[in-house]
Design a protein around this motif. Structure first.
Motif, PDB file in Angstrom:
ATOM      1  N   GLU A   1       4.177 -14.171 -29.531  1.00 24.23           N
ATOM      2  CA  GLU A   1       5.190 -14.563 -31.111  1.00 24.23           C
ATOM      3  C   GLU A   1       4.982 -15.760 -32.105  1.00 24.23           C
ATOM      4  O   GLU A   1       5.687 -15.989 -32.634  1.00 24.23           O
TER       5      GLU A   1
ATOM      6  N   ILE B   1       5.253 -13.119 -34.906  1.00 18.83           N
ATOM      7  CA  ILE B   1       6.176 -13.324 -35.060  1.00 18.83           C
ATOM      8  C   ILE B   1       6.798 -14.177 -36.014  1.00 18.83           C
ATOM      9  O   ILE B   1       7.848 -13.710 -36.714  1.00 18.83           O
TER      10      ILE B   1
ATOM     11  N   HIS C   1      11.137 -10.596 -29.590  1.00 20.84           N
ATOM     12  CA  HIS C   1      10.064 -10.203 -29.388  1.00 20.84           C
ATOM     13  C   HIS C   1      10.305  -8.899 -28.512  1.00 20.84           C
ATOM     14  O   HIS C   1      10.043  -7.535 -28.780  1.00 20.84           O
TER      15      HIS C   1
END
Length: 457
Positions: free
Chosen positions: A148, A151, A204
């Motif tokens: 995460e 990202i 995700h």
């Protein structure tokens, strides 16, 4: 730079691949010398092309994935380009930055780009470093860590790239709106970088699903150019890429097609940062892959004669003779999986206004539609296209680009040969027929980039 987006507005010359002045094309088994371009496929489906060039101890290692922004699901725009960024993060094998550090340590360079139809990653290094390049590249094909944190970090980078390259650049804003108008139904109308709100909404799960689906050996093409030979490259590829399991077979790249375009559409963008207005006239035309036999070659000749280069009709008439334009020309966006565009453009000079330039552009278009081209123009255009390809062969990266783009958009190495014969088959009648069929002002999309105030002057 690794956050680059490939420019798909390629010239007709770039869209073609030529065997003239290039090594012969053969399968790896058939190659009888160390200068033949060769191709083979690993058991897991990875296509490999080797382009020997022994003039300098340098090698270009380029991996193409047959996925671009036009393959994205509706509402997920920008995911292909977003993923290009994420591929430079760490894997479960190598921490973030180790691949780039290894390239820099040996004096190499790297880059990547995303287009409508493909995503590519490449490095230029000494040939002795190829095993390491393959090892790193093969590793991130399947072992990328999609945390995460990574990202969110790259999401902000992508959004900032969009602000800098599109939202803050008047010509880019107009270009984005023009594409959205020219392509009424096809995903080429969606920007490669994506729409801001959709980039912000990618999750995700979206990214993981995209990776698992498209980043597989049987959806990729490896091109190695430089001071190498096919046998050595094959051994290295089998030792690295060959150990990756084949992914699920992907269905054909079925995309929405365009309806018949029956209207003229104008797109105007005004901005206080614009000091000199300009315009473009855009038509929806078939790419090399989609055209009928001989039709794309005729379009390439048409664009060459009309507006490519200093000897073209548009440049000679508007810039040299009339002196009303600072620039005038055309280009054909031929390197595409689906239909693409032919564009004519102009910018006024001195006391001339944009309406005068537009009228002169249209006059030249009408002339070529009504009267065609001369045999001398046809022969000159043929020679120039072939000559341009010879010059392109002088660059490893451009050679690798040419081969990779063909294979990543549904072609084969064998399709690369035969250009001289295809151009030789083009007649002046075929060029005029292409002009009459496609350069119809009643079906054109016009783009105007104008200052904040005033008329088109």
């Amino acid at each position: 730079m690794r956050n680059s987006i490939a420019n798909v507005a390629l010239s007709a010359a770039f869209a073609f691949i030529v065997a003239v002045a290039a090594p012969s094309i053969a399968t790896a088994q058939e190659a009888e010398d160390d200068t033949a371009v060769s191709s083979f496929t690993l058991e897991n489906g990875l296509d490999v092309v080797v382009i020997p060039d022994h003039r300098a101890p340098v090698a270009t290692h380029m991996l193409w994935y047959k996925v671009g922004s036009a393959d994205e699901e509706p509402g997920k725009s920008g995911i292909a380009h977003f993923f290009e960024h994420l591929m430079f993060k760490g894997t479960s094998t190598y921490p973030s930055g180790e691949f780039s550090a290894a390239i820099a340590a040996v004096g190499g360079s790297e880059n990547a780009f995303t287009s409508y139809d493909f995503t590519a990653y490449y490095q230029q290094i000494a040939p002795s470093e190829l095993p390491d390049m393959m090892r790193f590249e093969a590793d991130r094909m399947r072992n990328l860590v999609l945390s995460e944190e990574n990202i969110e970090t790259e999401r902000q980078v992508v959004l900032e790239e969009r602000r800098q390259r599109t939202d803050n650049v008047p010509s880019s804003i107009l270009s984005e709106e023009l594409n959205a108008t020219l392509y009424q139904n096809h995903p080429y109308g969606i920007p490669v970088i994506g729409w801001q709100q959709e980039i912000e909404g990618l999750t995700h799960d979206d990214l993981k699903s995209f990776y698992d689906r498209f980043y597989t050996p049987n959806n990729a093409v490896l091109v190695v150019a430089g001071d190498v030979n096919a046998d050595a490259v094959r051994a290295m590829a089998e030792e690295t890429y060959g150990k990756i399991a084949r992914g699920p077979d992907l269905p054909p790249r079925a995309r929405p097609m365009e309806p018949d375009q029956k209207t003229t559409r104008d797109v105007t963008f005004r901005d206080p940062r614009v000091t000199v207005p300009n315009l473009s006239i855009n038509w929806y035309v078939p790419s090399a892959r989609r055209a009928e036999k001989g039709e794309f070659e005729a379009l390439a000749i048409l664009s060459e004669v009309l507006g490519e280069g200093l000897r073209s009709r548009l440049y000679q008439e508007l810039v040299v003779k009339q002196g009303i334009a600072s620039s005038a020309g055309s280009y054909l966006q031929g390197a595409a999986y689906d239909y693409s565009a032919l564009v004519v453009y102009g910018e006024p000079r001195g006391g001339a206004d944009l309406e005068t330039v537009e009228a002169a552009l249209v006059a030249q278009i009408d002339k070529i539609r009504n009267e065609g081209i001369t045999p001398e123009e046809l022969e000159t255009a043929r020679t120039k296209i072939l000559r341009d390809q010879i010059f392109m062969r002088d660059s490893q990266v451009r050679s690798a680009n040419l081969f990779g783009a063909v294979l990543a958009t549904g072609g084969k190495v064998e399709d690369i040969t035969g250009l001289p014969e295809r151009l030789e088959a083009v007649t002046v009648e075929a060029v005029q027929a292409a002009a009459r069929r496609y350069l119809d002002m009643d079906h054109a999309v016009k783009g105007y980039l104008l200052p904040q105030e005033g008329d088109r002057s």
